[in-house]
Scaffold this motif. Structure first.
Motif, PDB file in Angstrom:
ATOM      1  N   GLY A 270       0.764  -1.242   0.000  1.00 34.10           N
ATOM      2  CA  GLY A 270       0.000   0.000   0.000  1.00 34.10           C
ATOM      3  C   GLY A 270       0.792   1.288   0.000  1.00 34.10           C
ATOM      4  N   ASP A 271       1.733   1.424   0.943  1.00 32.54           N
ATOM      5  CA  ASP A 271       2.444   2.693   1.091  1.00 32.54           C
ATOM      6  C   ASP A 271       3.409   2.970  -0.056  1.00 32.54           C
ATOM      7  N   TRP A 272       3.809   1.946  -0.782  1.00 38.60           N
ATOM      8  CA  TRP A 272       4.621   2.191  -1.980  1.00 38.60           C
ATOM      9  C   TRP A 272       3.717   2.513  -3.166  1.00 38.60           C
ATOM     10  N   LEU A 273       2.630   1.747  -3.292  1.00 37.00           N
ATOM     11  CA  LEU A 273       1.756   1.918  -4.450  1.00 37.00           C
ATOM     12  C   LEU A 273       0.997   3.238  -4.441  1.00 37.00           C
ATOM     13  N   ASP A 274       0.745   3.799  -3.242  1.00 34.10           N
ATOM     14  CA  ASP A 274       0.116   5.136  -3.215  1.00 34.10           C
ATOM     15  C   ASP A 274       1.159   6.241  -3.026  1.00 34.10           C
ATOM     16  N   PHE A 275       2.446   5.846  -3.095  1.00 37.52           N
ATOM     17  CA  PHE A 275       3.601   6.756  -3.077  1.00 37.52           C
ATOM     18  C   PHE A 275       3.791   7.463  -1.735  1.00 37.52           C
ATOM     19  N   THR A 276       3.114   6.987  -0.699  1.00 36.27           N
ATOM     20  CA  THR A 276       3.290   7.563   0.634  1.00 36.27           C
ATOM     21  C   THR A 276       4.729   7.428   1.100  1.00 36.27           C
ATOM     22  N   PHE A 277       5.270   6.231   0.928  1.00 37.80           N
ATOM     23  CA  PHE A 277       6.632   6.018   1.410  1.00 37.80           C
ATOM     24  C   PHE A 277       7.643   6.820   0.603  1.00 37.80           C
ATOM     25  N   ILE A 278       7.417   6.963  -0.701  1.00 37.22           N
ATOM     26  CA  ILE A 278       8.343   7.748  -1.523  1.00 37.22           C
ATOM     27  C   ILE A 278       8.400   9.177  -0.994  1.00 37.22           C
ATOM     28  N   ASP A 279       7.243   9.709  -0.627  1.00 40.91           N
ATOM     29  CA  ASP A 279       7.200  11.065  -0.063  1.00 40.91           C
ATOM     30  C   ASP A 279       7.985  11.139   1.238  1.00 40.91           C
ATOM     31  N   VAL A 280       7.798  10.147   2.108  1.00 37.63           N
ATOM     32  CA  VAL A 280       8.535  10.102   3.379  1.00 37.63           C
ATOM     33  C   VAL A 280      10.037  10.030   3.112  1.00 37.63           C
ATOM     34  N   LEU A 281      10.422   9.227   2.137  1.00 37.14           N
ATOM     35  CA  LEU A 281      11.834   9.010   1.827  1.00 37.14           C
ATOM     36  C   LEU A 281      12.505  10.276   1.317  1.00 37.14           C
ATOM     37  N   MET A 282      11.759  11.097   0.598  1.00 36.08           N
ATOM     38  CA  MET A 282      12.352  12.262  -0.056  1.00 36.08           C
ATOM     39  C   MET A 282      12.321  13.536   0.795  1.00 36.08           C
ATOM     40  N   ARG A 283      11.576  13.553   1.867  1.00 32.96           N
ATOM     41  CA  ARG A 283      11.444  14.777   2.666  1.00 32.96           C
ATOM     42  C   ARG A 283      12.785  15.285   3.180  1.00 32.96           C
ATOM     43  N   SER A 284      13.660  14.372   3.556  1.00 30.15           N
ATOM     44  CA  SER A 284      14.944  14.772   4.135  1.00 30.15           C
ATOM     45  C   SER A 284      15.961  15.180   3.077  1.00 30.15           C
ATOM     46  N   LYS A 285      15.548  15.144   1.804  1.00 27.79           N
ATOM     47  CA  LYS A 285      16.489  15.413   0.716  1.00 27.79           C
ATOM     48  C   LYS A 285      16.134  16.694  -0.030  1.00 27.79           C
ATOM     49  N   SER A 286      15.350  17.553   0.586  1.00 28.44           N
ATOM     50  CA  SER A 286      14.901  18.780  -0.080  1.00 28.44           C
ATOM     51  C   SER A 286      16.043  19.763  -0.322  1.00 28.44           C
ATOM     52  N   ASP A 287      17.141  19.629   0.451  1.00 28.07           N
ATOM     53  CA  ASP A 287      18.257  20.562   0.303  1.00 28.07           C
ATOM     54  C   ASP A 287      19.330  20.049  -0.660  1.00 28.07           C
ATOM     55  N   TYR A 288      19.062  18.952  -1.368  1.00 26.92           N
ATOM     56  CA  TYR A 288      20.040  18.420  -2.306  1.00 26.92           C
ATOM     57  C   TYR A 288      20.278  19.405  -3.448  1.00 26.92           C
ATOM     58  N   PHE A 289      21.512  19.487  -3.850  1.00 31.83           N
ATOM     59  CA  PHE A 289      21.901  20.403  -4.929  1.00 31.83           C
ATOM     60  C   PHE A 289      21.162  20.058  -6.215  1.00 31.83           C
ATOM     61  N   LEU A 290      20.559  21.034  -6.828  1.00 32.11           N
ATOM     62  CA  LEU A 290      19.862  20.955  -8.099  1.00 32.11           C
ATOM     63  C   LEU A 290      18.557  20.167  -8.046  1.00 32.11           C
ATOM     64  N   ILE A 291      18.566  18.965  -7.487  1.00 28.40           N
ATOM     65  CA  ILE A 291      17.376  18.113  -7.595  1.00 28.40           C
ATOM     66  C   ILE A 291      16.543  18.057  -6.319  1.00 28.40           C
ATOM     67  N   GLY A 292      16.964  18.799  -5.275  1.00 31.21           N
ATOM     68  CA  GLY A 292      16.228  18.745  -4.008  1.00 31.21           C
ATOM     69  C   GLY A 292      14.767  19.094  -4.169  1.00 31.21           C
ATOM     70  N   GLY A 293      14.482  20.160  -4.902  1.00 31.56           N
ATOM     71  CA  GLY A 293      13.095  20.568  -5.121  1.00 31.56           C
ATOM     72  C   GLY A 293      12.341  19.571  -5.973  1.00 31.56           C
ATOM     73  N   LEU A 294      13.012  19.036  -6.985  1.00 32.86           N
ATOM     74  CA  LEU A 294      12.380  18.056  -7.866  1.00 32.86           C
ATOM     75  C   LEU A 294      11.951  16.814  -7.096  1.00 32.86           C
ATOM     76  N   LEU A 295      12.765  16.401  -6.116  1.00 34.93           N
ATOM     77  CA  LEU A 295      12.446  15.207  -5.333  1.00 34.93           C
ATOM     78  C   LEU A 295      11.191  15.377  -4.482  1.00 34.93           C
ATOM     79  N   GLN A 296      10.766  16.619  -4.286  1.00 34.82           N
ATOM     80  CA  GLN A 296       9.564  16.872  -3.489  1.00 34.82           C
ATOM     81  C   GLN A 296       8.307  16.932  -4.355  1.00 34.82           C
TER      82      GLN A 296
END
Length: 447
Positions: free
Chosen positions: A172-198
């Motif tokens: 469930g949490d992968w198929l509705d992308f919930t976990f992907i969102d959780v996984l990417m929250r801590s990466k918002s400050d990544y160079f160039l792609i941080g915003g894209l990951l959100q």
């Protein structure tokens, strides 16, 4: 048919090239673990490590001994790449890496498990028969051929790894992308792609491509019309993972495996100076055929069965963690928890709360707060410590655990004496409370 598939003689360029890549990568792993501080944080600073249960006798060397340990592993990697005393170097590395893997699991990683398996397998492969110092010093072992089973053992191992990784994502949490969102929250400050990951649309791309890549990459590499495209996709996929998730040598090891899928002509034209190809394809039945089939068959039956064992346990593996390890369940959930241990001294009658800071590093405390085997092992550690003073204790814990974005829920029975209950490798532990994960909705917390 089986004899033709396994015992045909084929060109060994792929194995030789993989040996070189493999040796260099494990050398980077050994020396890099020292340089990045991984050895210090994981094996030197802790007062004790959380082993795989049953391997409590396997503890880090005292003082700074683990620096020397990893330096030796790094040196062995160079010897393997050069093909010098290959068999001894490979066996030594396999034993030492397996030791590191089993002596600590605070930094558990499926990739470490794969490296242990491949290291053991490589001990039996004739990877030093060409482009090696061994072959130069002893020309009698020099050959351009190998048995086809060498290639198919690697391919089958990779097929199991990727296929199980894909199937595990179908929840469930992968198929509705919930976990992907959780996984990417801590990466918002990544160079160039941080915003894209959100971005929601990009998280959906990651989720869908993760399932499809793991499911299709091995068949696509095996089929010649899709091989080049699959290789290009594989480069992008693994380099993306390396940058975003910073998972050590694995993305590059995964790329190194692709040499087993390309033709000998391509391997020798692109990478090796010797353009002589072995193309006789003769079938030679080795004297050890029965032993190979027995041992190899048993090995792959175990590899097939281990990732399925959690289906025979009560409750959801995402909650209980029972059957999670050794199952290629990679990057599937975020797990957080809080815990408080109460120690009852049955000898003195005193009761006290345990200060985790007195025993554990910050990383170990996070593990103890959310993983049942860590909780149980810490209680056993306390029991052993007090037994050395001639005292008997009971250890009780109040624990609340959160999986992904689900609410915190009480995890273990606070009435269970963790110091005096057994651990079962192939059986559910009733002191882990039910998850109620049967509904796709995020349930209200249990009091």
């Amino acid at each position: 048919m089986l004899n033709r598939l396994l015992f045909s003689k084929i060109d060994n360029g792929s194995l030789v090239l993989f040996r070189i890549f493999f040796g260099l990568l494990i050398s980077f792993e050994g020396f890099g673990a020292i340089a990045t501080g991984w050895v210090r944080r994981t094996l030197i600073e802790p007062k004790f490590t959380f082993n795989f249960i049953g391997f409590e006798w396997l503890q880090p060397l005292p003082g700074n001994g683990m620096y020397l340990y990893f330096a030796i592993m790094g040196t062995l990697g160079l010897l393997i790449a050069l093909g010098y005393k290959y068999r001894y170097a490979m066996i030594a590395f396999a034993l030492m890496w397996s030791g590191v893997y089993l002596m600590q699991k605070s930094s558990y990683n499926n990739h470490y498990y794969l490296l242990a398996l491949i290291s053991v397998i490589m001990c039996f492969f004739p990877a030093n028969r060409a482009y090696s110092l061994d072959a130069k010093l002893n020309p009698e072992i020099r050959t351009d051929s190998m048995y086809a089973y060498v290639k198919w053992i690697v391919v089958l191992q990779l097929f199991l790894v990727y296929t199980y990784a894909s199937v595990a994502k179908l929840y469930g949490d992968w198929l509705d992308f919930t976990f992907i969102d959780v996984l990417m929250r801590s990466k918002s400050d990544y160079f160039l792609i941080g915003g894209l990951l959100q971005e929601t649309w990009f998280q959906k791309v990651i989720g869908i491509s993760g399932i499809l890549f793991d499911l299709l990459i091995i068949p696509a590499l095996l089929w010649k019309p899709t091989r080049l495209f699959a290789f290009i996709v594989s480069i992008f996929f693994h380099l993306f993972n390396s940058f975003v998730f910073q998972i050590g040598i694995f993305p590059y090891l995964a790329l190194a495996f692709t040499v087993f899928f390309f033709s000998p002509e391509t391997i020798k034209k692109r990478f090796l100076s010797n353009k002589t190809l072995y193309s006789d394809n003769e079938i030679i039945i080795p004297s050890y055929r029965k032993i190979l089939l027995l041992v190899g068959g048993t090995y792959f039956i175990i590899q097939f069965a281990l990732p399925l064992r959690h289906h025979f346990f009560q409750d959801d593996v995402l909650w209980t963690e029972e059957g999670h390890r050794l199952s290629w369940r990679m990057m599937l959930r975020s797990r957080n928890g809080t815990i408080q241990f109460r120690l009852v001294n049955r000898t003195t009658g005193k009761s006290e709360y345990v200060k985790l800071e007195d025993y554990l590093t910050k990383k170990q405390r996070r593990k103890v707060a959310s993983y049942p085997d860590f909780m149980w092992q810490f209680a056993q550690h306390l029991k052993k410590e007090y037994a050395a003073k001639g005292e008997e204790i009971s250890v009780f814990a109040r624990s609340r655990v959160r999986i992904n974005d689900h609410p915190y829920r009480t995890f273990i029975d606070p009435k269970t004496d963790l110091a005096n209950v057994p651990w079962h490798h192939l059986k559910h532990h009733n002191w882990i409370l039910p998850s109620n994960f049967s509904s796709k909705k995020k349930l209200p917390d249990r009091p």
